[in-house]
Write an enzyme that holds these catalytic residues in place. Structure first.
Site, mmCIF file in Angstrom:
data_model
loop_
_atom_site.group_PDB
_atom_site.id
_atom_site.type_symbol
_atom_site.label_atom_id
_atom_site.label_comp_id
_atom_site.label_asym_id
_atom_site.label_seq_id
_atom_site.Cartn_x
_atom_site.Cartn_y
_atom_site.Cartn_z
ATOM 1 N N ARG A 8 23.205 36.517 28.994
ATOM 2 C CA ARG A 8 21.794 36.661 28.592
ATOM 3 C C ARG A 8 21.358 35.477 27.728
ATOM 4 N NH1 ARG A 8 23.195 42.821 26.831
ATOM 5 N NH2 ARG A 8 23.267 43.718 28.927
ATOM 6 N N ARG B 115 47.516 20.750 15.517
ATOM 7 C CA ARG B 115 46.590 21.791 15.060
ATOM 8 C C ARG B 115 46.681 23.051 15.917
ATOM 9 N NH1 ARG B 115 42.321 16.836 14.381
ATOM 10 N NH2 ARG B 115 43.224 16.069 12.436
ATOM 11 N N GLY C 226 31.076 39.106 21.908
ATOM 12 C CA GLY C 226 32.063 40.193 21.876
ATOM 13 C C GLY C 226 33.287 39.864 22.706
ATOM 14 N N ARG D 38 47.206 14.412 17.644
ATOM 15 C CA ARG D 38 46.960 15.189 16.417
ATOM 16 C C ARG D 38 46.396 16.578 16.724
ATOM 17 N NH1 ARG D 38 42.701 11.902 17.276
ATOM 18 N NH2 ARG D 38 40.582 12.629 16.818
ATOM 19 N N HIS D 39 45.752 16.691 17.859
ATOM 20 C CA HIS D 39 45.193 18.001 18.223
ATOM 21 C C HIS D 39 46.295 19.001 18.564
ATOM 22 C CE1 HIS D 39 41.396 16.018 18.012
ATOM 23 N NE2 HIS D 39 41.766 15.149 18.945
ATOM 24 N N CYS E 80 29.928 38.125 28.688
ATOM 25 C CA CYS E 80 29.256 39.386 28.365
ATOM 26 C C CYS E 80 27.803 39.013 28.088
ATOM 27 C CB CYS E 80 29.936 40.114 27.207
ATOM 28 S SG CYS E 80 29.902 39.267 25.617
ATOM 29 N N GLY E 81 27.032 39.885 27.462
ATOM 30 C CA GLY E 81 25.618 39.565 27.262
ATOM 31 C C GLY E 81 25.426 38.308 26.431
ATOM 32 N N THR E 82 26.081 38.279 25.282
ATOM 33 C CA THR E 82 25.980 37.106 24.403
ATOM 34 C C THR E 82 27.171 36.169 24.530
ATOM 35 O OG1 THR E 82 27.132 38.305 22.655
ATOM 36 C CG2 THR E 82 24.713 38.416 22.645
ATOM 37 N N GLY E 83 28.272 36.652 25.049
ATOM 38 C CA GLY E 83 29.536 35.897 25.056
ATOM 39 C C GLY E 83 30.322 36.101 23.770
ATOM 40 N N HIS F 37 39.962 18.916 22.502
ATOM 41 C CA HIS F 37 40.511 19.044 21.152
ATOM 42 C C HIS F 37 41.188 20.386 20.892
ATOM 43 C CE1 HIS F 37 38.011 15.638 19.041
ATOM 44 N NE2 HIS F 37 38.652 15.226 20.126
ATOM 45 N N ASN F 38 40.715 21.424 21.530
ATOM 46 C CA ASN F 38 41.234 22.770 21.220
ATOM 47 C C ASN F 38 42.153 23.332 22.302
ATOM 48 O OD1 ASN F 38 37.877 23.041 20.347
ATOM 49 N ND2 ASN F 38 39.464 22.960 18.781
ATOM 50 N N ASP G 177 31.538 41.700 31.695
ATOM 51 C CA ASP G 177 31.035 43.075 31.595
ATOM 52 C C ASP G 177 29.674 43.127 32.295
ATOM 53 O OD1 ASP G 177 29.108 42.082 29.838
ATOM 54 O OD2 ASP G 177 29.594 43.454 28.200
ATOM 55 N N HIS G 178 28.980 44.259 32.149
ATOM 56 C CA HIS G 178 27.682 44.411 32.829
ATOM 57 C C HIS G 178 26.673 43.364 32.367
ATOM 58 C CE1 HIS G 178 27.923 46.830 29.197
ATOM 59 N NE2 HIS G 178 26.609 46.729 29.071
HETATM 60 C C1 RB5 Z 1 26.485 44.995 26.136
HETATM 61 O O1 RB5 Z 1 25.213 45.535 26.067
HETATM 62 C C2 RB5 Z 1 26.617 43.862 25.133
HETATM 63 O O2 RB5 Z 1 26.764 44.361 23.852
HETATM 64 C C3 RB5 Z 1 27.787 42.961 25.499
HETATM 65 O O3 RB5 Z 1 27.588 42.465 26.778
HETATM 66 C C4 RB5 Z 1 27.993 41.752 24.627
HETATM 67 O O4 RB5 Z 1 26.817 41.000 24.487
HETATM 68 C C5 RB5 Z 1 28.677 41.960 23.340
HETATM 69 O O5 RB5 Z 1 28.978 41.011 22.584
#
Ligand code: RB5
Length: 148
Positions: free
Chosen positions: A110, A137, A71, A133-134, A66-69, A99-100, A9-10
Site C-alpha cells: 500500500r 558488521r 510488520g 568492513r561490511h 504486507c500493507g506497509t512492509g 552493505h547489509n 499477506d492480504h
Molecule cells: C494488514 O491490514 C496490515 O496490518 C499488514 O498488512 C501490515 O501493513 C502490517 O504491518
C-alpha cells in the site's frame, strides 16, 4: 542468479501478483509461497514460511510484502540468518545488498506502486554484497543472534 521465494499477506497480495508476473517475464526462478487471495491472514506466518526457505537455501533471496512492509519486516528479522530490509526506493535496495548483505527484501503493497516496486526488486537482485568492513558488521549482527 539466485532463486526467489516470494510471499505476502492480504495487504501485499496485489503487489505480489504484479511482481510474480514480472519475475516470470524476466526469467527469474521463483516460488510463490502465498497468499493466493485477499482473505485476511497474519503476516508473521508468511514471514516465517519465506524465511525458512531462504535459510535452508543459501543460493536464494526472499521477497515479502504486507500493507506497509513494516510488520512483515519486523517478523522476518526475528529469524536466524535473516537480514530483512524494508525498501521504498532503489538506493536503499542497492545498499541493502551491498552493505547489509540483506537476504530478504520487504516492501509495502500500500506504499509503493508496482512500477517502482519492480525497479526496487530488480536493483536488489542485481546488487552484490561488497564484503570487507561490511562483513565484520554482519558478523556482529550474527553474534547478536547467539548472545541475546
Ligand atoms: C494488514 O491490514 C496490515 O496490518 C499488514 O498488512 C501490515 O501493513 C502490517 O504491518
Amino acid at each position: 542468479m539466485k532463486k526467489i521465494y516470494i510471499g505476502a499477506d492480504h495487504g501485499g497480495f496485489d503487489l505480489k501478483s504484479e511482481l510474480c508476473e514480472y519475475l516470470t517475464t524476466t526469467f527469474v526462478e521463483f516460488e510463490d509461497i502465498g497468499v493466493y487471495n485477499t482473505d485476511s491472514v497474519d503476516y508473521p506466518d508468511i514471514a516465517t514460511k519465506v524465511c525458512k526457505m531462504v535459510d535452508s537455501d543459501p543460493n536464494s533471496l526472499g521477497v515479502l510484502m504486507c500493507g506497509t512492509g513494516i510488520g512483515i519486516s519486523i517478523a522476518a528479522n526475528k529469524h536466524r540468518n535473516i537480514r530483512a530490509a524494508l525498501c521504498s526506493d532503489t538506493y536503499s535496495a542497492r545498499m541493502a545488498r551491498a552493505h547489509n548483505d540483506s537476504n530478504v527484501l520487504c516492501m509495502g503493497g500500500r506504499v509503493v506502486g508496482s512500477e517502482l516496486a519492480k525497479d526496487i526488486l530488480s536493483t536488489f537482485l542485481k546488487s552484490e554484497f561488497e564484503g570487507g568492513r561490511h562483513k565484520r558488521r554482519i558478523d556482529k549482527i550474527s553474534e547478536l543472534e547467539n548472545n541475546i
